[in-house]
Motif scaffolding. Structure first.
Motif, PDB file in Angstrom:
ATOM      1  N   ARG A 239       1.584  29.415  50.438  1.00 14.00           N
ATOM      2  CA  ARG A 239       1.269  27.944  49.902  1.00 14.00           C
ATOM      3  C   ARG A 239       0.072  27.869  49.456  1.00 14.00           C
ATOM      4  O   ARG A 239      -0.437  26.965  48.720  1.00 14.00           O
ATOM      5  CB  ARG A 239       1.619  27.036  50.989  1.00 14.00           C
ATOM      6  CG  ARG A 239       3.379  26.828  51.255  1.00 14.00           C
ATOM      7  CD  ARG A 239       3.997  26.087  50.114  1.00 14.00           C
ATOM      8  NE  ARG A 239       3.444  24.903  49.961  1.00 14.00           N
ATOM      9  CZ  ARG A 239       3.977  23.940  50.762  1.00 14.00           C
ATOM     10  NH1 ARG A 239       4.831  23.855  51.538  1.00 14.00           N
ATOM     11  NH2 ARG A 239       3.422  22.646  50.224  1.00 14.00           N
ATOM     12  N   ALA A 240      -0.973  28.703  50.232  1.00 11.84           N
ATOM     13  CA  ALA A 240      -2.610  28.319  50.153  1.00 11.84           C
ATOM     14  C   ALA A 240      -2.779  28.438  48.571  1.00 11.84           C
ATOM     15  O   ALA A 240      -2.563  29.615  47.920  1.00 11.84           O
ATOM     16  CB  ALA A 240      -3.465  29.167  50.850  1.00 11.84           C
ATOM     17  N   ARG A 241      -3.666  27.719  48.200  1.00 11.10           N
ATOM     18  CA  ARG A 241      -4.081  27.644  46.639  1.00 11.10           C
ATOM     19  C   ARG A 241      -5.617  27.796  46.427  1.00 11.10           C
ATOM     20  O   ARG A 241      -6.324  28.142  45.512  1.00 11.10           O
ATOM     21  CB  ARG A 241      -3.486  26.507  45.994  1.00 11.10           C
ATOM     22  CG  ARG A 241      -2.128  26.505  45.756  1.00 11.10           C
ATOM     23  CD  ARG A 241      -1.733  27.712  44.813  1.00 11.10           C
ATOM     24  NE  ARG A 241      -0.214  27.693  44.526  1.00 11.10           N
ATOM     25  CZ  ARG A 241       0.454  28.434  45.361  1.00 11.10           C
ATOM     26  NH1 ARG A 241       0.267  29.024  46.297  1.00 11.10           N
ATOM     27  NH2 ARG A 241       1.942  28.562  45.172  1.00 11.10           N
ATOM     28  N   HIS A 242      -6.526  27.557  47.534  1.00  9.05           N
ATOM     29  CA  HIS A 242      -7.745  27.445  47.757  1.00  9.05           C
ATOM     30  C   HIS A 242      -8.398  28.276  48.660  1.00  9.05           C
ATOM     31  O   HIS A 242      -8.204  28.204  49.841  1.00  9.05           O
ATOM     32  CB  HIS A 242      -8.101  25.818  47.888  1.00  9.05           C
ATOM     33  CG  HIS A 242      -9.652  25.850  47.861  1.00  9.05           C
ATOM     34  ND1 HIS A 242     -10.498  26.302  47.032  1.00  9.05           N
ATOM     35  CD2 HIS A 242     -10.488  25.214  49.120  1.00  9.05           C
ATOM     36  CE1 HIS A 242     -11.779  25.877  47.383  1.00  9.05           C
ATOM     37  NE2 HIS A 242     -11.688  25.268  48.569  1.00  9.05           N
ATOM     38  N   TRP A 243      -9.487  29.235  48.299  1.00  9.99           N
ATOM     39  CA  TRP A 243     -10.055  30.049  49.435  1.00  9.99           C
ATOM     40  C   TRP A 243     -11.503  29.798  49.115  1.00  9.99           C
ATOM     41  O   TRP A 243     -12.178  29.682  48.014  1.00  9.99           O
ATOM     42  CB  TRP A 243      -9.854  31.529  48.636  1.00  9.99           C
ATOM     43  CG  TRP A 243      -8.851  32.394  49.603  1.00  9.99           C
ATOM     44  CD1 TRP A 243      -9.197  33.092  50.555  1.00  9.99           C
ATOM     45  CD2 TRP A 243      -7.475  32.312  49.351  1.00  9.99           C
ATOM     46  NE1 TRP A 243      -7.974  33.589  51.248  1.00  9.99           N
ATOM     47  CE2 TRP A 243      -6.920  33.192  50.445  1.00  9.99           C
ATOM     48  CE3 TRP A 243      -6.547  31.699  48.459  1.00  9.99           C
ATOM     49  CZ2 TRP A 243      -5.350  33.334  50.677  1.00  9.99           C
ATOM     50  CZ3 TRP A 243      -5.178  31.756  48.775  1.00  9.99           C
ATOM     51  CH2 TRP A 243      -4.704  32.815  49.852  1.00  9.99           C
ATOM     52  N   THR A 244     -12.191  29.936  50.189  1.00 10.43           N
ATOM     53  CA  THR A 244     -13.574  29.792  50.522  1.00 10.43           C
ATOM     54  C   THR A 244     -14.233  31.098  50.938  1.00 10.43           C
ATOM     55  O   THR A 244     -13.354  31.810  51.279  1.00 10.43           O
ATOM     56  CB  THR A 244     -14.279  28.573  51.049  1.00 10.43           C
ATOM     57  OG1 THR A 244     -13.792  28.715  52.487  1.00 10.43           O
ATOM     58  CG2 THR A 244     -13.525  27.134  50.800  1.00 10.43           C
TER      59      THR A 244
ATOM     60  N   GLY B  68      -6.549  24.920  52.826  1.00 14.55           N
ATOM     61  CA  GLY B  68      -6.257  25.793  51.666  1.00 14.55           C
ATOM     62  C   GLY B  68      -4.827  25.193  50.988  1.00 14.55           C
ATOM     63  O   GLY B  68      -4.558  25.544  49.713  1.00 14.55           O
ATOM     64  N   THR B  69      -3.964  24.146  51.348  1.00 10.97           N
ATOM     65  CA  THR B  69      -3.038  23.706  50.817  1.00 10.97           C
ATOM     66  C   THR B  69      -3.040  22.276  50.367  1.00 10.97           C
ATOM     67  O   THR B  69      -2.225  21.707  49.540  1.00 10.97           O
ATOM     68  CB  THR B  69      -1.711  23.978  51.487  1.00 10.97           C
ATOM     69  OG1 THR B  69      -2.132  23.108  52.830  1.00 10.97           O
ATOM     70  CG2 THR B  69      -1.559  25.289  51.947  1.00 10.97           C
ATOM     71  N   SER B  70      -3.917  21.587  50.744  1.00 12.32           N
ATOM     72  CA  SER B  70      -4.387  20.055  50.481  1.00 12.32           C
ATOM     73  C   SER B  70      -4.523  19.727  49.064  1.00 12.32           C
ATOM     74  O   SER B  70      -5.523  20.469  48.424  1.00 12.32           O
ATOM     75  CB  SER B  70      -5.168  19.297  51.494  1.00 12.32           C
ATOM     76  OG  SER B  70      -6.468  19.800  51.126  1.00 12.32           O
TER      77      SER B  70
END
Length: 421
Positions: A284-289, A392-394
């Motif tokens: 589900r995660a779409r955002h990585w830092t 990661g998913t918001s």
């Protein structure tokens, strides 16, 4: 002297002072509150006995206490590289050297632009909360592989995977730190490097040592250790009249009696559920830092630790090391989790070695100590995963990713951490 050099000097002085204290505690290991020699006995007797077997080219086949992957062999043989010292002294020297390497790696990573020295400070100041236990177990060495693997991720995917594989061959859990690697080419490179390294090392170890996989036979019989979450439940049940008792087996104090197998099965089921949650997050995660791989590693190891049938005091070394890695990044979501882990670490030292007799006999004091320590770890695990999931998913995280990164941090996110289509 520049501010940076002053900070590094203070960290070095703090390391020297705290490690001197830990050595003093180890030298006075026979005191009642320090375990009456029980902490150092594992190195002086058990590790040394294994060293004798390993030095003859075979793993301790048939030994119920030997439950470690083949990579543990070279680690336990390493003190032989210092023949002028006794096995115990050489082991402690090498553990301190490894500890220094971890500190150096954290300080070096934290000193880069946009990073923080909080991670190095946490490792230096929090590890002594475990008293002298870290010097008499090889978990510092295992943690070094995990820490270096994560800190090399942005510079070398091959090195990241190789160090994780070496750690996993020593004590399995470092394999979990790769759960948060950015999807796409980065993950393929890291996981391929880990697989190739693990396969190559296994071939070498199997060629050099006999019975390299005998440890697998000893895992199935493990019960419920008294310091685990399931053990806490059984401890209170014992206070309520449950007829079970505690017995030393498989290298730990474990409960035996009615319903122990059911509690052990429940722990395994929770571990499987935890793994499922981590896989769901990854899908589900779409955002990585830059901190996401660090945060995911801490969340994964926390979840597996809390749901395990065994939570030995030295497991806190792993969590402190991963917490320290998280705090080297200003993007991390795990600061409150790290604080909970530090508090849990301090309570662990009260439970072992200071009040271990209370825990073994399931007195109210022992049960309450375990309830508080494991309650803190369970809270930390839940909070860690929740913060990882939200980051990661918001929708907010996704919007930030589309507009160029975290709004409160002006430093750009390295390309290796950007989600690929």
């Amino acid at each position: 002297m520049s501010a940076s050099k002053k900070q590094h000097s203070l960290l070095a002085l703090a390391w020297l002072a705290t490690r001197a204290l830990m050595l003093w505690l180890l030298a006075h290991d026979d005191l009642v509150l320090l375990g009456r020699g029980g902490v150092s006995r594992e190195v002086g007797h058990l590790y040394f006995r294994w060293y004798g077997v390993l030095s003859h080219g075979t793993f301790p086949a048939g030994d119920r206490l030997w439950q470690y992957p083949p990579g543990a062999g070279p680690v336990l043989l390493a003190p032989g590289l210092l023949p002028a010292l006794t096995y115990f002294t050489a082991f402690v020297v090498l553990t301190l050297a490894t500890d220094a390497v971890i500190t150096w790696a954290l300080a070096r990573a934290g000193g880069r632009p946009g990073r923080s020295l909080r991670g190095a400070a946490l490792w230096i100041l929090a590890l002594p909360l475990l008293l002298h236990v870290p010097l008499a177990r090889y978990d510092v060495q295992v943690t070094a592989f995990a820490v270096i693997s994560l800190l090399t991720l942005s510079r070398s995917t091959r090195a990241c995977g190789a160090f994780a594989a070496m750690g996993a061959l020593v004590k399995v859990w470092p394999a979990l730190i790769l759960i948060g690697t950015p999807r796409g080419r980065t993950t393929r490179e890291i996981w391929t490097s880990a697989a190739v390294t693990a396969a190559a090392l296994l071939v070498v170890l199997a060629a050099v040592f006999g019975s390299p996989f005998d440890f697998l036979r000893q895992q199935g019989g493990r019960g419920v250790q008294i310091e685990s979450l399931g053990g806490t439940v059984l401890g209170f049940a014992r206070r309520a009249g449950w007829p079970g008792r505690v017995r030393y087996q498989y290298g730990a104090m474990e409960f035996v009696g009615p319903y122990v197998s059911e509690v052990a099965a429940a722990s395994l089921a929770l571990t499987v559920a935890a793994f499922g949650l981590l896989l769901l997050w990854r899908v589900r995660a779409r955002h990585w830092t830059a901190a996401t791989p660090y945060d995911a590693a801490l969340a994964a190891v926390l979840l597996f630790t809390v749901t395990s049938r065994v939570i030995s005091p030295q497991y806190m070394v792993w969590l402190l090391g991963l917490s320290a890695v998280c705090l080297t990044s200003r993007h991390t979501t795990q600061r409150p989790v790290a604080a909970l882990i530090v508090v849990a670490t301090a309570i662990s030292s009260v439970a072992y070695p200071a009040q271990y007799g209370e825990v073994v006999h399931s007195t109210w004091t022992g049960c309450l100590l375990m309830l508080v320590r494991n309650g803190l770890l369970a809270t930390a695990a839940g909070l860690s995963f929740t913060r990882l999931w939200r980051s990661g998913t918001s929708k907010t995280a996704t919007d930030r990713a589309q507009t160029g990164g975290l709004s409160r941090n002006p430093h750009p996110i390295p390309a290796v951490f950007r989600t690929r289509p």
